[in-house]
Design a protein around this motif. Structure first.
Motif, mmCIF file in Angstrom:
data_model
loop_
_atom_site.group_PDB
_atom_site.id
_atom_site.type_symbol
_atom_site.label_atom_id
_atom_site.label_comp_id
_atom_site.label_asym_id
_atom_site.label_seq_id
_atom_site.Cartn_x
_atom_site.Cartn_y
_atom_site.Cartn_z
ATOM 1 N N ALA A 165 -5.138 10.960 -8.692
ATOM 2 C CA ALA A 165 -5.081 11.011 -7.410
ATOM 3 C C ALA A 165 -6.167 10.529 -6.581
ATOM 4 C CB ALA A 165 -4.502 12.238 -6.983
ATOM 5 N N ASN A 166 -7.349 10.787 -7.058
ATOM 6 C CA ASN A 166 -8.420 10.567 -6.510
ATOM 7 C C ASN A 166 -8.837 9.241 -6.572
ATOM 8 O OD1 ASN A 166 -9.018 13.105 -5.213
ATOM 9 N ND2 ASN A 166 -10.312 13.838 -6.972
ATOM 10 N N LEU A 167 -8.705 8.764 -7.649
ATOM 11 C CA LEU A 167 -8.777 7.146 -8.037
ATOM 12 C C LEU A 167 -8.053 6.367 -7.325
ATOM 13 C CD1 LEU A 167 -9.421 7.193 -11.785
ATOM 14 C CD2 LEU A 167 -10.982 6.641 -10.146
ATOM 15 N N LEU A 168 -6.502 6.766 -7.083
ATOM 16 C CA LEU A 168 -5.702 6.191 -6.486
ATOM 17 C C LEU A 168 -5.997 6.072 -4.896
ATOM 18 C CD1 LEU A 168 -2.217 7.186 -7.959
ATOM 19 C CD2 LEU A 168 -3.254 4.938 -8.047
ATOM 20 N N ASN A 209 -8.021 -3.755 12.379
ATOM 21 C CA ASN A 209 -8.508 -2.269 11.710
ATOM 22 C C ASN A 209 -7.822 -2.157 10.351
ATOM 23 O OD1 ASN A 209 -8.701 0.694 11.751
ATOM 24 N ND2 ASN A 209 -9.991 0.493 13.292
ATOM 25 N N ASP A 210 -8.718 -1.672 9.542
ATOM 26 C CA ASP A 210 -8.066 -1.375 8.513
ATOM 27 C C ASP A 210 -7.388 0.031 8.060
ATOM 28 O OD1 ASP A 210 -10.138 0.021 7.940
ATOM 29 O OD2 ASP A 210 -11.205 -1.138 6.527
ATOM 30 N N LYS A 211 -7.570 0.841 9.228
ATOM 31 C CA LYS A 211 -6.948 2.191 9.207
ATOM 32 C C LYS A 211 -5.739 2.027 10.169
ATOM 33 C CE LYS A 211 -11.497 4.475 8.025
ATOM 34 N NZ LYS A 211 -12.176 3.422 7.914
ATOM 35 N N THR A 212 -5.812 1.776 11.191
ATOM 36 C CA THR A 212 -4.784 1.885 12.442
ATOM 37 C C THR A 212 -3.984 0.452 12.413
ATOM 38 O OG1 THR A 212 -6.227 0.935 14.197
ATOM 39 C CG2 THR A 212 -6.163 3.376 13.727
ATOM 40 N N TYR A 216 -8.726 3.723 -4.404
ATOM 41 C CA TYR A 216 -8.212 2.279 -4.809
ATOM 42 C C TYR A 216 -7.458 1.853 -3.434
ATOM 43 C CZ TYR A 216 -5.085 -1.643 -6.460
ATOM 44 O OH TYR A 216 -4.752 -2.636 -6.575
ATOM 45 N N ILE A 217 -6.650 2.679 -2.866
ATOM 46 C CA ILE A 217 -5.991 2.379 -1.494
ATOM 47 C C ILE A 217 -6.847 1.905 -0.325
ATOM 48 C CG2 ILE A 217 -4.564 3.478 0.360
ATOM 49 C CD1 ILE A 217 -3.263 5.242 -1.778
ATOM 50 N N VAL A 218 -8.161 2.669 -0.335
ATOM 51 C CA VAL A 218 -8.796 2.407 0.622
ATOM 52 C C VAL A 218 -9.448 0.837 0.392
ATOM 53 C CG1 VAL A 218 -11.003 2.887 1.726
ATOM 54 C CG2 VAL A 218 -9.671 4.616 1.231
ATOM 55 N N LYS A 219 -9.720 0.592 -0.839
ATOM 56 C CA LYS A 219 -10.416 -0.872 -1.177
ATOM 57 C C LYS A 219 -9.309 -1.864 -1.030
ATOM 58 C CE LYS A 219 -14.136 0.789 -4.125
ATOM 59 N NZ LYS A 219 -14.710 0.765 -5.319
ATOM 60 N N LEU A 220 -7.978 -1.365 -1.442
ATOM 61 C CA LEU A 220 -6.994 -2.706 -1.297
ATOM 62 C C LEU A 220 -6.225 -2.740 0.104
ATOM 63 C CD1 LEU A 220 -4.477 -4.050 -2.704
ATOM 64 C CD2 LEU A 220 -3.211 -1.963 -2.603
ATOM 65 N N ARG A 221 -6.501 -1.624 0.738
ATOM 66 C CA ARG A 221 -6.245 -1.971 2.304
ATOM 67 C C ARG A 221 -7.197 -2.818 3.047
ATOM 68 N NH1 ARG A 221 -6.158 3.054 3.743
ATOM 69 N NH2 ARG A 221 -3.791 3.634 3.927
ATOM 70 N N LYS A 222 -8.474 -2.668 2.709
ATOM 71 C CA LYS A 222 -9.434 -3.625 3.196
ATOM 72 C C LYS A 222 -9.242 -5.018 2.734
ATOM 73 C CE LYS A 222 -13.375 -0.202 3.909
ATOM 74 N NZ LYS A 222 -14.666 0.340 3.630
ATOM 75 N N ASN A 223 -8.967 -5.107 1.520
ATOM 76 C CA ASN A 223 -8.865 -6.482 0.832
ATOM 77 C C ASN A 223 -7.577 -7.197 1.557
ATOM 78 O OD1 ASN A 223 -11.208 -6.071 -0.509
ATOM 79 N ND2 ASN A 223 -9.863 -5.688 -2.392
ATOM 80 N N LYS A 224 -6.624 -6.234 1.604
ATOM 81 C CA LYS A 224 -5.254 -6.925 2.223
ATOM 82 C C LYS A 224 -5.310 -7.299 3.448
ATOM 83 C CE LYS A 224 -2.162 -6.834 -1.216
ATOM 84 N NZ LYS A 224 -1.414 -7.697 -1.681
ATOM 85 N N ILE A 282 0.726 -1.229 -0.036
ATOM 86 C CA ILE A 282 0.008 -0.163 -0.349
ATOM 87 C C ILE A 282 0.788 1.281 -0.120
ATOM 88 C CG2 ILE A 282 -1.803 1.439 1.449
ATOM 89 C CD1 ILE A 282 -2.568 -1.387 2.253
ATOM 90 N N GLN A 283 2.154 1.078 0.544
ATOM 91 C CA GLN A 283 2.922 2.368 0.799
ATOM 92 C C GLN A 283 3.089 2.873 -0.467
ATOM 93 O OE1 GLN A 283 6.796 1.702 1.996
ATOM 94 N NE2 GLN A 283 6.737 3.135 3.895
ATOM 95 N N TYR A 284 3.447 1.928 -1.559
ATOM 96 C CA TYR A 284 3.992 2.444 -2.868
ATOM 97 C C TYR A 284 2.746 3.255 -3.701
ATOM 98 C CZ TYR A 284 7.814 -0.600 -1.621
ATOM 99 O OH TYR A 284 8.574 -1.190 -0.911
ATOM 100 N N ILE A 285 1.773 2.673 -3.476
ATOM 101 C CA ILE A 285 0.600 3.278 -4.114
ATOM 102 C C ILE A 285 0.319 4.639 -3.598
ATOM 103 C CG2 ILE A 285 -1.887 3.264 -4.809
ATOM 104 C CD1 ILE A 285 -1.593 -0.110 -4.459
ATOM 105 N N SER A 286 0.496 4.665 -2.102
ATOM 106 C CA SER A 286 0.367 6.069 -1.275
ATOM 107 C C SER A 286 1.478 7.040 -1.814
ATOM 108 C CB SER A 286 0.302 5.974 -0.055
ATOM 109 O OG SER A 286 -0.571 5.186 0.537
ATOM 110 N N ARG A 287 2.428 6.477 -2.075
ATOM 111 C CA ARG A 287 3.557 7.464 -2.626
ATOM 112 C C ARG A 287 3.314 7.821 -4.061
ATOM 113 N NH1 ARG A 287 9.365 4.825 -2.327
ATOM 114 N NH2 ARG A 287 8.905 4.718 0.101
#
Length: 661
Positions: A498-501, A540-543, A504-512, A177-182
Motif C-alpha cells: 500500500a505504501n509503495l502504491l 496542480n498535481d494535487k487539486t 507510485y500514485i504521487v509520482k504517476l500523478r506528477k508525470n501524468k 490514477i483512480q484505479y491504482i488508488s482503488r
C-alpha cells in the motif's frame, strides 16, 4: 476500440429501427460526419450509445419512448452497438426494455434485457452485473464524458476559473490514477479483513470499535478544520483592529482606547442638548399663551372678589327693583284663579299683606355700598374667571425657574463642546467615527470568535482523549490473541505494498499531469487564433487547478479569456486528457462549433478534427460544418449521413451523404 454500427429503435423520433454504419479507413483513422437540423435527433445518437453501454433508469427511459408507439401500447425501446476492441474482437451489445402485453403500460412495467455477442457467439448474461463490469472496464463511464461530449460539456469546463477542480474524480479516472488508488485501498481493506479474521472476539465487536474510532477521527478532523478557520478569522480581525488603531493614533495622536471617554461625552452632550431644546420650546409656549396675563398674576385674587361682589349686588338690586310688583302678584294669587281661603280678603287686608311681603323682599336689598369697578356682564365675568383659572394651573408662574434651569444646561453643553473640540476638528470627525466603529466592530468579533475558539479547543481535547481510549481498547483486544506468523507477514506485506502504491500514485500523478500540461498547451496553440493569450500553463498535481500565464508570463484567470478562447482551451484540455489517458476510444462531438468565431472554427476543422482520435464522429448542423468547412473536412471523411425529421409524421430517418453531398 472503434464503433462499427449503432441501431436505435422506438427512442424519441426514431420510431423504426434506424441503423448508423461507421465505416473504417484502411489507414486506421476515420471521421464520420452526421448532419441534422436542430431537433432532428443528433443528441439522441450520443444518448443511445450511453444507454446501450451503461443502461438507464426505467422512469427516465419511459419518457422518451416514441409517443406514437406508446399510444398504441407498445412500450418497447432497444439499442444495439457493435464495436471492435483493440484485440480485434467484435462485440455486439444489445440492450432493450419492454413492458410486455398490457393495455396501459407504466414505467414500472419495463423490464431490461441485455444480450452480448462476442465474435459471433452469444455470451451467457445470467450474471448481468458481471457483464456490466466488463463493459465498464472496457469503456469506463467516468471517462466517457471526455470522449463523448457536446457543447455543454465544453461550456462546463470553460465556465469558471475552478471548473477543472470539480472534475477531479473524473480526471483521476481518465489519467489511470483512480484505479491504482482503488487498488491501494483494496489492499488496506484486505489487511483490515485479515486482522479481523484472527481475533477471537466477534467481527461485529471489532467493526463497532473501529467504526467508533473512524467516527471520532472524522469529528477530530472536522473540529481541527473548524479551529484553523476560526484561528485564521481571529487573526484577520486582530490585524484589521491593529491597523485601525495605528492609523487612529497617527491621525489623532491619542490611543483608540481613550475614545470611549469621548464617546460618553458626546452622548451626554446630545442628551443635554435635547433637554435644553425641550425647555426652550416649553418657555416659548408659555410666553406665547400666558405671559401677558401672567404679568397681572398678583391682582387675580382682588379681581375674583370684585367680580363676586358685583354679581351679588346685581342680583339683590334686581330683586328689590321688582319687589312691589311681586308683592302684588303674590297677594292676587290667593284668590286667582281660584280662592285658597274661605273668606275673601278685604281691600285693607290686601294692602297690609302686600306691605308685609314687600318688606320681606326688600330686607336683603344691597346697601348700595358696593362700587362697580368692572361692571361685567355675566358672560364676560365667566370668561375672565375661566382664564384666570387656566393661567393659575399653567407653568407660567415657573417661568423664572425654567429659564434658570436652561441657562445651567447651556453652560454645561458649552463646557462639553469645548472639551470635544480639542479631540478632533470637524473635518476629521467622519474619519474619527469610521475608525472608531471599525475598532469596536473588530473587538466585538474578536470576543465572539475567541469564545468559539475556546469551546472548539475544549471539544478537540475531549475528542482526542476519546480517540486514545478507543485505540487503547482496540490494541488491548488484539493483544489478547496470538497472531500466526503467516498472517502477521501478510499484514506487513499489505502495508508495504500500500505504501509503495501510494508513493507510485504521487509520482504517476506528477508525470501524468506534466504530459497533460504539454498536450493541452500543444493543442491550444494549434487551435487558438494568432493572438492567443496563453503562453504557458501549470496544473496542480494535487487539486488539478490550472494556472494560466499570458505572453508576459503573468498569471491570468480563465475568466479573462474571451468566450471563443475559453472554448478552445476547454477543447484542448479534453484532447490533452484523451492523449494522456492513452485510451483508444472513439471521440463523439455534438455541435462543437456553435459558440466559436470563424478563426477558431477554421482551426478546429483543419487541425482538431483530423487529429482528435483514431475514430471521430461529428454531430453538426448545416451552419456549423457549412459547405466551406465540409470541403476542408471531406478528404478526411470515411462517410457522412444526415438526419431528416418529418414534422408531419414526427419521424427521423437517416439519409446517406451530408447536406451538400
Amino acid at each position: 476500440m472503434k464503433f462499427n454500427k449503432l441501431t436505435i429503435e422506438n427512442y424519441k423520433s426514431f420510431q423504426f429501427p434506424t441503423v448508423f454504419n461507421f465505416p473504417q479507413s484502411s489507414e486506421g483513422k476515420s471521421i464520420f460526419l452526421v448532419g441534422g437540423m436542430n431537433g432532428a435527433g443528433k443528441t439522441s445518437i450520443m444518448e443511445a450509445i450511453n444507454v446501450c453501454l451503461y443502461g438507464a433508469k426505467p422512469d427516465w427511459l419511459y419518457k422518451y419512448i416514441n409517443r406514437k408507439e406508446l399510444s398504441k401500447g407498445n412500450a418497447y425501446v432497444s439499442f444495439e452497438l457493435e464495436l471492435e476492441t483493440g484485440e480485434h474482437e467484435t462485440i455486439v451489445i444489445h440492450r432493450s426494455w419492454s413492458a410486455g402485453v398490457t393495455e396501459t403500460p407504466r414505467y414500472k412495467d419495463l423490464e431490461e434485457k441485455l444480450v452480448v455477442v462476442k465474435d459471433g457467439k452469444r455470451v451467457s448474461v445470467q450474471n448481468k452485473e458481471m457483464w456490466q463490469d466488463f463493459i465498464n472496464a472496457t469503456i469506463p463511464k467516468s471517462i466517457t464524458q471526455f470522449f463523448f461530449f457536446d457543447g455543454e460539456k465544453i461550456q462546463e469546463i470553460a465556465a469558471d476559473d475552478h471548473s477543472e477542480v470539480r472534475l477531479q474524480t473524473s480526471l483521476e479516472a481518465a489519467l489511470g490514477i483512480q484505479y491504482i488508488s482503488r487498488l491501494a485501498n483494496d489492499i488496506l481493506y484486505l489487511k483490515q479483513e485479515e486482522r479481523k479474521g484472527f481475533v477471537e472476539i466477534s467481527d461485529e465487536d471489532i467493526e463497532y470499535k473501529e467504526s467508533e474510532l473512524k467516527k471520532e477521527q472524522r469529528k477530530h478532523h472536522s473540529k481541527k478544520q473548524e479551529r484553523d478557520d476560526l484561528s485564521q478569522e481571529l487573526e484577520n480581525f486582530k490585524s484589521e483592529k491593529e491597523e485601525a488603531q495605528e492609523r487612529f493614533k497617527a491621525i489623532f495622536s491619542i490611543d483608540a482606547e481613550s475614545t470611549e471617554i469621548v464617546k460618553q461625552k458626546e452622548k451626554k452632550r446630545i442628551q443635554l442638548s435635547n433637554k435644553s431644546n425641550q425647555l426652550e420650546n416649553q418657555i416659548k409656549v408659555l410666553n406665547d399663551q400666558f405671559l401677558p396675563w401672567a404679568i397681572a398674576g398678583k391682582l387675580f385674587d382682588s379681581v375674583k372678589k370684585q367680580i363676586e361682589a358685583e354679581r351679588e349686588s346685581q342680583k339683590q338690586n334686581a330683586l328689590s327693583a321688582n319687589a312691589q310688583d311681586l308683592a302684588k302678584q303674590i297677594v292676587d294669587k290667593l284668590e286667582l284663579p281660584e280662592p285658597i281661603i274661605e273668606h275673601p280678603l278685604t281691600t285693607e287686608q290686601k294692602a297690609k299683606l302686600e306691605k308685609r311681603v314687600l318688606d320681606i323682599l326688600q330686607q336683603n336689598k344691597s346697601a348700595g355700598d358696593i362700587k362697580k369697578i368692572l361692571n361685567l356682564s355675566e358672560r364676560d365675568a365667566a370668561k375672565v374667571l375661566n382664564r384666570i383659572e387656566e393661567i393659575e394651573q399653567s407653568d407660567v408662574l415657573q417661568l423664572e425657574q425654567l429659564l434658570k434651569e436652561k441657562e445651567e444646561l447651556d453652560f454645561e453643553i458649552r463646557s462639553i463642546e469645548a472639551s470635544l473640540s480639542s479631540t478632533a476638528s470637524e473635518s476629521e470627525r467622519e474619519l474619527f467615527d469610521t475608525l472608531q466603529n471599525t475598532i469596536e466592530s473588530c473587538q466585538t468579533q474578536i470576543g465572539r470568535i475567541s469564545v468559539r475558539l475556546s469551546n472548539v479547543n475544549e471539544e478537540i481535547v475531549v475528542i482526542e482523549t476519546r480517540i486514545k481510549d478507543i485505540e487503547l481498547e482496540i490494541n488491548k483486544l488484539y493483544e489478547k490473541h496470538n497472531v500466526s506468523k503467516e498472517r502477521a507477514d501478510f499484514i506487513q506485506e499489505c502495508d508495504t505494498i500500500a505504501n509503495l502504491l501510494n508513493t507510485y500514485i504521487v509520482k504517476l500523478r506528477k508525470n501524468k499531469v506534466k504530459v497533460l500540461q504539454e498536450k493541452t498547451l500543444e493543442m491550444y496553440k494549434m487551435l487558438s487564433s494568432k493572438s492567443g493569450l496563453i503562453k504557458d500553463l501549470e496544473i496542480n498535481d494535487k487539486t488539478y487547478e490550472i494556472i494560466i500565464r499570458d505572453r508576459s508570463g503573468h498569471e491570468m484567470k480563465k475568466s479573462g479569456l474571451s468566450a471563443g478562447e475559453k472554448e478552445v482551451f476547454a477543447v484542448s484540455l479534453l484532447w490533452g486528457l484523451a492523449q494522456t489517458s492513452q485510451l483508444n476510444l472513439p471521440l463523439i462531438i455534438d455541435t462543437p462549433l456553435s459558440r466559436l468565431d470563424s478563426i477558431h472554427r477554421d482551426n478546429i476543422v483543419n487541425h482538431y478534427f483530423p487529429n482528435a482520435a483514431e475514430q471521430v464522429i461529428i454531430l453538426s448542423t448545416d451552419t456549423e460544418v457549412d459547405s466551406n468547412y465540409f470541403k476542408n473536412l471531406e478528404p478526411h471523411l470515411t462517410g457522412a449521413a444526415r438526419l431528416e425529421f418529418s414534422h408531419i409524421n414526427e419521424i427521423t430517418s437517416i439519409k446517406e451523404g451530408y447536406f451538400w453531398n
